[in-house]
Design an enzyme around this catalytic site. Structure first.
Site, PDB file in Angstrom:
ATOM      1  CB  VAL A  86      -0.942   0.016   1.213  1.00 35.74           C
ATOM      2  CG1 VAL A  86      -1.791   1.292   1.209  1.00 35.74           C
ATOM      3  CG2 VAL A  86      -1.834  -1.215   1.217  1.00 35.74           C
ATOM      4  CE  LYS A  87       4.380   5.234  -4.873  1.00 37.26           C
ATOM      5  NZ  LYS A  87       4.578   5.219  -6.341  1.00 37.26           N
TER       6      LYS A  87
END
EC number: 2.2.1.2
Length: 218
Positions: A86-87
């Site tokens: 997850v960025k």
């Protein structure tokens, strides 16, 4: 050093994977839009296609800027595939979300990092990766590589396990310089990876070998 490719183009990803040196993929909303991928359903489906091509981590970016939105988006992204990271943007709610995901065992990539202090916060929050944008710093006459060196020193001082992911890599010398400085990962376009293959003496030497082989077998 891990090699990631920074794109949403499936052909470029497949070519880098076939080369045998690809360790992962990073993407962002701009790269998705460049490929004409819009709408949540299409974007999620595209991430799944990327995961089917590569063996390593695939950074998938949230577009929310509030904690609750980031958590909701991040959990949906993480559920897509075991390779998804997850960025999150390096803003206050992004750091809060990073800590939330870290406590739950969900891997994160904290992005849009432009200072050592920001990188320190990300590491404290348990980020898996931190992405300093060296090319964009170079664009404003600031030494992006110096930021990599500063983060490396700080992380080594305190034993942080967060990996330095040199982002906004523009060319092959960025790759070489980041490797010298101890960056754990680099992400850039396919050209920055393939450029490492090039040297005129290799081309000259190969041409000579082939020429001599042909002479000896006439």
């Amino acid at each position: 050093m891990k090699f990631f490719i920074d794109t949403a183009n499936l052909d470029d990803i497949a070519e880098a994977q076939a080369l045998g040196v690809l360790d992962g993929v990073t993407t962002n909303p701009s790269l998705m839009a460049k490929e004409g991928i819009t709408g949540e359903a299409n974007i999620l489906a595209h991430y799944q296609k990327i995961c089917e091509i590569v063996d390593g981590d695939v950074s998938a970016e949230v577009i929310s800027t509030d904690f609750e939105g980031m958590v909701a988006e991040g959990e949906k992204l993480a559920a897509l595939h075991s390779q998804i990271v997850v960025k999150l943007p390096l803003i206050a709610d992004g750091i809060k979300a990073c800590k939330y995901f870290s406590d739950k065992g969900i891997r994160t990539n904290v992005t849009l990092v432009f200072s050592a202090g920001q990188a320190l916060l990300a590491a404290k929050a348990g980020a898996t990766y931190v992405s300093p944008f060296i090319g964009r710093l170079d664009d404003i006459s600031t030494d992006g590589l110096n930021l990599i060196a500063e983060i490396r020193q700080i992380y080594d001082n305190y034993g942080f396990e967060t990996q330095i992911l040199a982002a906004s890599v523009r060319h092959t010398m960025h790759v070489i310089d980041c490797a010298k400085l101890g960056s754990d990962v680099m992400t850039g376009p396919l050209s920055s990876i393939k450029g490492l293959l090039k040297h005129p003496l290799t081309d000259i030497g190969l041409a000579k070998f082939l020429e001599d082989y042909k002479k000896g077998n006439q």
